[in-house]
Design a protein around this motif. Structure first.
Motif, PDB file in Angstrom:
ATOM      1  N   HIS A 219      17.542  60.350 -10.437  1.00 26.33           N
ATOM      2  CA  HIS A 219      17.080  59.389 -11.115  1.00 26.33           C
ATOM      3  C   HIS A 219      17.896  57.995 -10.735  1.00 26.33           C
ATOM      4  O   HIS A 219      17.330  56.876 -10.948  1.00 26.33           O
ATOM      5  N   LEU A 220      18.948  58.311  -9.993  1.00 27.84           N
ATOM      6  CA  LEU A 220      20.081  57.021  -9.680  1.00 27.84           C
ATOM      7  C   LEU A 220      19.675  56.451  -8.383  1.00 27.84           C
ATOM      8  O   LEU A 220      20.124  55.442  -8.084  1.00 27.84           O
ATOM      9  N   MET A 221      18.628  57.291  -7.496  1.00 29.97           N
ATOM     10  CA  MET A 221      18.439  56.725  -6.169  1.00 29.97           C
ATOM     11  C   MET A 221      17.946  55.274  -6.370  1.00 29.97           C
ATOM     12  O   MET A 221      18.291  54.446  -5.370  1.00 29.97           O
ATOM     13  N   ALA A 222      16.890  54.799  -7.243  1.00 27.89           N
ATOM     14  CA  ALA A 222      16.432  53.554  -7.082  1.00 27.89           C
ATOM     15  C   ALA A 222      17.600  52.565  -7.612  1.00 27.89           C
ATOM     16  O   ALA A 222      17.729  51.508  -7.069  1.00 27.89           O
ATOM     17  N   PRO A 223      18.120  53.005  -8.793  1.00 19.33           N
ATOM     18  CA  PRO A 223      19.172  51.700  -9.349  1.00 19.33           C
ATOM     19  C   PRO A 223      20.320  51.785  -8.103  1.00 19.33           C
ATOM     20  O   PRO A 223      20.628  50.577  -8.015  1.00 19.33           O
ATOM     21  N   LEU A 224      20.807  52.613  -7.364  1.00 13.00           N
ATOM     22  CA  LEU A 224      21.461  52.573  -6.464  1.00 13.00           C
ATOM     23  C   LEU A 224      20.921  51.545  -5.189  1.00 13.00           C
ATOM     24  O   LEU A 224      21.689  50.752  -4.577  1.00 13.00           O
TER      25      LEU A 224
END
Length: 839
Positions: free
Chosen positions: A103-108
């Protein structure tokens, strides 16, 4: 005294927040579409996501040395330092649970784009007068075609982010005599990604050579030596990760002499479409990495071939090159030359034979700088740059869109690109962006401040449109997102297999790295950096190994050798009986799971040996079967262990049948160990031997391994091309293998010494070095360094009112734009340059 920053200069922070909002507008809607995830296609789905999950779990569990879930096993630091270990963005994921990491790939990615804009602005604002111009340049850099293209390889963004610090640190050292900044910038870039750092060294040397010709730098032998000292000091600081990373790839065939350019390939590219593709990459939004469209036969897939500046395209660059004769022009021209000559282009990748344009982010930073400067410098002929850019873009669009080609059914197709609809979208974005640029400049031609702000707004709009279009095109080629979410990601927590000992799996014709998603030791792997011994083993037995390991089912003998117990075959696969000796165990996650009746536990022995040269004398397709009958030893190892094993004659291994295969598996199983346990530093095996023998383990050979047998040190023998064996006496034995990353502890020691040296250096300079010469106090002069903050924003009253000179909306009048200043000529009185501007 040092140059004092402007009191209210917040251009970097402004660039950060604008880029953050722009990136959020790109990725958040896609996250909503993907139900909380961000899936793209290709390498992003099958490498970036599972690599993040695997590394996240490894670090949190303390498994920092050997990783059992990467191919047949791999040096964790050596394999993942290229991808993410040196990235601060990866370390931000550690507080989160492992199942939340995808789930963190886009926020990163959102954060990465924002950080790239901030670091780009930190460098760019040195060379522009107005902070709005710096922000424009920073956005161009952070959302360039190169940056958006490499969402596919999201670990490339770290290089984009930290590279501007390298140039800014160099400027601070040479221009303002600010000590330690360049050393830290070198250390950060070398630590974050050693491979990109190699190319950055080449570019910085070019930059230094060209920049040193500028009077403002006032280069001297003393400055040159201090610069070299800080460069070395920065390398010392980074050795904790740089040294083990480099040692891990030494001997890798992809970096060897056999892959170097030679002959005509030094001077000419081997695909005739590559030259127009290189040039056009600066005028059009990027193609998809695996499916080049504008020039589909350019022979440069996955090459990161994109140098497009969104919205502005080449308008500012061409205008600046035509109107100026400064150091920025020179280094850009040198960069263009390097791009067009194969041997020069390959200098950024150690002269490898493969074509890559993965260094383009470096000249793109300078292209962003000259674009920003061109729009605030009245002496730059913007009209010329705009006309050339529009003409080239329209001409290439017409050629690609209207050229007739005869199809196989003898019909005529008027389009060269493979995907005409995508080409239409790409060309429309390029051309309509230029139309928008014309309209903005025409509407706000008399108001510099409002024009700059409107340029930022429209630029952000174009960035969002073209980025979403690019991502949407890629998602058309993605694995089914429901499969990735429900089977690949969730499957790990649903899969139910007996946990009664170490065993590898084989997933037939499945999604790449599906075994890594499921946290299964797996022989099907897509990973570029694995032990050299594995890269040596597979080709020796006839299995292709470039960027992935995919042994075909015809090499069924390899499965017992490699302790493969489970075979996954999709339920809808017509051919289920793929290899001899497999029995259906269960059906889970849409796969039939077969168990290997000839499974060999880790750790078994042989009675005979042959040498490697004898194995290589056989046909490749016959070699895998021999590895189950006899242990293969190098000449010196064969001589040293001849007292344990007898040499097998050729007639006994040359022609082996399927029945021989079953017999050999049975023989190996009879002497196999009864326990094999892995941990975060290696493995422990227990085995009962009737006599002293070599015990074989299909764990890749690596210099980091050390072994003990019953507590006593033992020699690790390289066996069967790429694996390990160790002598053990008769009776019950406990064999312990421990892995220590080669170069890790020496690298840590060197970095610690470098840190002490840096502290001593800064303290000594502060006490004895004296005060540096102040920079130029005022005025716009790109040659001397002007500090980190740049200049104060011009007030509206500072901008010349030239509205009386604009007598109508003609294109000719459009380009006589006001600027916040009229810069002095940088290298002497203007002659022909002024004449060109008057024309």
């Amino acid at each position: 005294m040092y140059a004092q920053p402007a009191a209210k200069d917040r251009s970097c922070l402004k660039a950060f927040w604008i880029a953050l909002a722009t990136a959020a507008a790109i990725f958040i809607p896609i996250m909503i579409w993907d139900k909380g995830y961000f899936f793209f296609y290709g390498d992003f789905n099958v490498q970036q996501i599972p690599f993040y999950k695997l590394a996240h779990e490894a670090v949190r569990s303390g498994s920092l040395f050997w990783n059992w879930y990467t191919d047949l096993g791999a040096n964790f630091i050596g394999s993942y330092s290229f991808y993410l270990i040196g990235s601060p963005f990866f370390w931000l994921t550690l507080p989160f649970p492992n199942e939340f990491v995808p789930h963190l790939m886009a926020p990163l990615l959102i954060l990465k784009h924002a950080c790239a804009a901030a670091s780009g602005c930190l460098y760019l604002k040195r060379f522009v007068k107005n902070s709005e111009s710096a922000v424009i340049g920073a956005l161009l850099y952070a959302f360039s075609g190169y940056a958006v293209y490499n969402i596919f390889f999201n670990h490339f963004h770290e290089a984009i982010i930290f590279f501007p610090l390298l140039l800014a640190g160099l400027e601070e050292l040479v221009s303002n005599d600010r000590r330690g900044v360049f050393a830290l910038a070198v250390a950060v870039n070398a630590f974050v990604n050693y491979w990109f750092f190699i190319g950055e060294v080449v570019f910085v040397l070019l930059y230094f050579a060209v920049r040193s010709t500028c009077p403002g730098w006032r280069m001297s032998l003393k400055k040159f030596l201090w610069t070299g000292f800080e460069a070395v000091l920065g390398m010392l600081l980074a050795m904790c990760l740089f040294l083990p990373s480099v040692l891990a790839i030494l001997g890798n065939p992809r970096t060897g002499a056999g892959e170097l350019l030679n002959g005509w390939n030094l001077w000419l590219y081997w695909h005739n479409q590559l030259y127009p593709a290189i040039v056009s990459s600066a005028f059009f939004p990027p193609d998809l990495p695996s499916r080049p469209n504008l020039f589909p036969d350019r022979g440069a897939k996955w090459a990161s071939l994109s140098a497009w500046l969104p919205f502005f395209s080449m308008t500012g660059v061409i205008a600046y090159l035509k109107s100026k004769r400064d150091w920025l022009c020179r280094i850009l021209l040198v960069s263009f030359l390097f791009a067009l000559v194969p041997v020069l282009n390959s200098a950024f990748i150690l002269f490898n034979n493969s074509y890559y344009a993965r260094w383009y982010y470096m000249p793109l930073l300078l292209m962003s700088a000259v674009t920003a400067r061109a729009f605030e410098d009245r002496s730059v002929d913007l009209r010329f740059g705009f006309n050339v850019t529009v003409l080239y873009t329209a001409l290439v669009t017409a050629i690609l869109g209207l050229t007739p080609t005869i199809q196989s059914d003898e019909t005529v197709k008027f389009s060269l690109p493979k995907y005409p609809e995508r080409f239409a979208a790409t060309a429309a974005i390029a051309l309509l962006g230029l139309v928008g640029l014309y309209l903005v400049l025409r509407r706000y031609r008399a108001d510099f401040v409002r024009r700059s702000r409107m340029l930022v707004r429209v630029l952000c709009l174009v960035i969002v449109v073209y980025s979403v279009t690019f991502i949407g095109m890629g998602k058309c080629h993605s694995d089914d997102t429901n499969f990735i979410r429900d089977t690949a990601l969730d499957g790990r927590y649903q899969l139910d297999l007996p946990d009664d000992g170490f065993a590898r799996a084989d997933i037939y014709d499945g999604m790449d790295n599906l075994g890594m998603y499921w946290h299964l030791p797996n022989i099907q792997a897509f990973h570029s950096i694995i032990p050299v011994s594995t890269m040596d083993f597979y080709p020796t037995v006839g299995v292709k190994r470039d960027v992935s390991s995919k042994p075909e089912v015809k090499f069924y003998e390899l499965r017992p050798l490699l302790s493969v117990r489970w075979l996954f075959v999709a339920e809808d696969e017509e051919q289920q009986d793929l290899m001899p000796g497999w029995e259906l165990y269960d059906t889970q996650l849409g796969y039939n799971i077969y168990e290997n009746e000839n499974f060999l536990p880790m750790g078994f022995t042989y009675d005979h040996y042959i040498t490697r040269s004898e194995l290589e004398a056989l046909n490749e397709d016959d070699r895998a079967a021999v590895l189950l009958r006899a242990l293969v030893l190098e000449e010196d190892a064969a001589e040293a262990n001849a007292d344990l094993l007898t040499h097998m004659e050729e007639d006994d291994y040359k022609y082996l049948s399927k029945s021989d295969f079953f017999d050999d598996c049975e023989d190996r199983r009879d002497t196999a160990g009864y326990s094999f346990e892995i941990d975060n530093r290696g493995f422990t095996s227990r085995i009962e031997l009737p006599r002293e023998n070599l015990v074989f383990f299909s764990v890749p050979y690596d210099k980091g391994w050390s072994a003990t047998v019953n507590g006593q040190p033992a020699e690790v023998v390289k066996a069967s091309i790429g694996f390990m064996a160790v002598r053990a006496p008769a009776g019950d034995n406990t064999i312990r293998f421990t892995y220590t990353t080669p170069g890790l502890f020496p690298g840590l020691a060197v970095s610690a010494a470098g840190l002490v040296l840096l502290a001593a250096y800064l303290l000594a300079w502060r006490r004895f070095g004296g005060q540096p010469e102040p920079p130029e106090p005022s005025g716009w002069d790109p040659e001397p360094g002007l500090g980190w903050a740049g200049w104060d924003d011009p007030q509206p009253e500072d901008i010349p009112d030239v509205s009386d000179d604009l007598d109508g909306p003609s294109l000719s009048d459009l380009w006589d734009l006001p600027a916040p200043y009229d810069p002095p000529d940088e290298e002497g009185p203007a002659t022909a340059q002024e004449d060109l501007h008057e024309l």
